[in-house]
Design a protein around this motif. Structure first.
Motif, PDB file in Angstrom:
ATOM      1  N   TYR A 131      20.712  29.632  -3.285  1.00 47.38           N
ATOM      2  CA  TYR A 131      20.278  28.648  -2.289  1.00 47.38           C
ATOM      3  C   TYR A 131      21.421  28.391  -1.308  1.00 47.38           C
ATOM      4  O   TYR A 131      22.594  28.603  -1.630  1.00 47.38           O
ATOM      5  N   LYS A 132      21.088  27.884  -0.143  1.00 53.84           N
ATOM      6  CA  LYS A 132      22.108  27.558   0.862  1.00 53.84           C
ATOM      7  C   LYS A 132      23.100  26.525   0.346  1.00 53.84           C
ATOM      8  O   LYS A 132      24.274  26.548   0.701  1.00 53.84           O
ATOM      9  N   LYS A 133      22.626  25.633  -0.512  1.00 53.77           N
ATOM     10  CA  LYS A 133      23.509  24.585  -1.039  1.00 53.77           C
ATOM     11  C   LYS A 133      24.637  25.158  -1.896  1.00 53.77           C
ATOM     12  O   LYS A 133      25.627  24.468  -2.167  1.00 53.77           O
ATOM     13  N   VAL A 135      26.496  27.788  -1.070  1.00 58.85           N
ATOM     14  CA  VAL A 135      27.462  28.535  -0.266  1.00 58.85           C
ATOM     15  C   VAL A 135      28.860  27.934  -0.368  1.00 58.85           C
ATOM     16  O   VAL A 135      29.855  28.659  -0.529  1.00 58.85           O
ATOM     17  N   GLU A 157      25.767  36.078   4.991  1.00 60.34           N
ATOM     18  CA  GLU A 157      24.363  36.494   4.895  1.00 60.34           C
ATOM     19  C   GLU A 157      24.128  37.859   5.521  1.00 60.34           C
ATOM     20  O   GLU A 157      23.391  38.697   4.978  1.00 60.34           O
ATOM     21  N   PRO A 169      22.106  33.719   1.152  1.00 65.58           N
ATOM     22  CA  PRO A 169      22.967  32.961   2.056  1.00 65.58           C
ATOM     23  C   PRO A 169      24.428  33.413   2.046  1.00 65.58           C
ATOM     24  O   PRO A 169      25.121  33.291   3.044  1.00 65.58           O
TER      25      PRO A 169
END
Length: 400
Positions: A131-133, A135, A157, A169
């Motif tokens: 998930y982006k969280k 990164v 990405e 991501p």
């Protein structure tokens, strides 16, 4: 305890390659290793190479516990990210645990060469953000791993898409990994050690185990007595009930293997190991005979009936997970199974002395790094038996 269900690929591929005798006499000896899987094999190898005579006893046929269920991805990364492990255990212990795992892979390569196992494959590893969280966590991990002197790259990405063909991501791409057939290696280690004097008995369950200050006394379910000065518990999940405090949560994971894919040799970038940042993460590797193996969809159950009942569903879900990453690779499942694994509070194993069991030593390589943890455990236990100080024992102590 039923440690696996379904049809593990490794058992079909290798069969029962060697026969081992059942215990049929009373024994008095210095050291007994309890267990007959890859953890016990590594412990036996390290002790035999240090000229420590020992006897190994297994309740099943050799290798038919959790060893036939492991997918055997060998990585220095621990299930607990280094940044999180530093919070839990302090910087010194956390950083040392990661470095020990990296060193263990080199040790496993040397063991493989010595026992004549020729399928040890060095690999790179891709750890991608689910998930982006995640990164920011990956960026922090990149800096920490780099500070350890490890060869690691951060991919954004675009780089993930360019190199792997799927979207994520961010990702970390590192060396220091490998893959094996743990079941085959286990047997080859035992054959090597037997020539060096190791006595191996299987189908010999030990009961009535009594620890004392003078040693350990037990007997087989067939009635044969075994007395030793030191007993090494290398039977993994089977010894959890012997520990009074809760040190591990037993769970189940599912795995599938494709049919052979003959028209391709490289399925993705360098056929690297693949795993991701979410809990119950997907993990993917290839095999020496050109198949794809993946696992995941973990659940907090250790009930064999539940595992078996969900096998068909999990097989389809895992195949769908793979198809989402690689829609152009046709994955046809041929083997599927489920196995037990353990989760500890910090992702680290439990190794060494346990005060309520005098003259007992524990080699409990719980977590996703069970095989590399087994190397660390074997080296610590060797030093304990040789009465040599090993500073790493404190990192993995049972009383932590």
């Amino acid at each position: 305890m039923d440690l696996s269900t379904g049809l593990p690929f490794w058992l079909v591929k290798n069969g029962l390659p060697y026969d081992y005798p059942q215990l049929n006499k009373h024994i008095n000896c210095d050291v007994v290793i309890l267990g007959g899987g890859i953890t016990a094999a590594i412990n036996a190898f390290i002790l035999i190479e240090a000229d420590i005579p020992c006897v190994l006893i297994e309740k099943r046929s050799i290798g038919l516990g959790s060893t036939i269920a492991t997918t055997a991805l060998l990585q220095y990364q621990i299930d607990t990210p280094l940044s999180k492990l530093i919070e839990l255990r302090g910087e010194e212990h956390a950083r040392k645990a990661y470095l020990l795992c990296a060193e263990s892979i080199e040790t496993l390569a040397n063991i493989s060469e010595k026992v004549g196992y020729h399928d040890f494959e060095r690999k790179s590893s891709l750890y991608f953000a689910s998930y982006k969280k995640d990164v920011d966590m990956l960026k922090k991990e990149y800096e920490l791993h780099k500070s350890l002197g490890l060869d690691i790259k951060y991919w954004d990405e675009n780089k993930v898409k360019e190199k792997m063909g799927f979207s994520a991501p961010a990702a970390l791409y590192s060396d220091h990994s490998a893959q094996i057939d743990a079941y085959k290696l286990c047997h080859l280690i035992f054959q090597y050690c037997i020539k060096k004097g190791l006595k191996v008995y299987d189908r010999s369950e030990m009961v009535d185990i009594i620890h004392s200050k003078s040693g350990v006394a037990m007997k087989s379910i067939q009635g044969h007595k075994v007395n030793c000065k030191k007993l090494i518990y290398a039977a993994g999940f089977e010894v959890v009930d012997l520990i009074d405090k809760k040190i591990v949560q037993l769970q189940s994971t599912w795995a599938i293997v494709s049919q052979q894919i003959e028209h391709k040799k490289e399925f993705w970038h360098q056929n690297c190991l693949i795993w991701e940042s979410k809990e119950a993460y997907l993990y993917i590797r290839t095999t020496a005979d050109n198949r794809i193996m993946l696992g995941g969809r973990d659940e907090e159950t250790n009930n064999p009936k539940v595992r078996q009942g969900k096998l068909e569903l999990k097989t389809q879900q895992l195949a769908d997970d793979f198809a989402q990453l690689f829609p152009n690779l046709r994955f046809r499942p041929e083997f599927s199974w489920a196995g037990t694994f353990g989760v500890t509070k910090d992702g680290l194993p439990y190794i060494g002395h346990y005060e309520p069991k005098p003259n007992g030593l524990f080699s409990l390589g719980f977590g996703g790094n069970g095989i590399t943890f087994s190397v660390i455990a074997a080296e610590i236990i060797r030093d304990i038996l040789l009465e040599k100080a090993n500073p790493n024992e404190a990192i993995f102590a049972l009383d932590r």
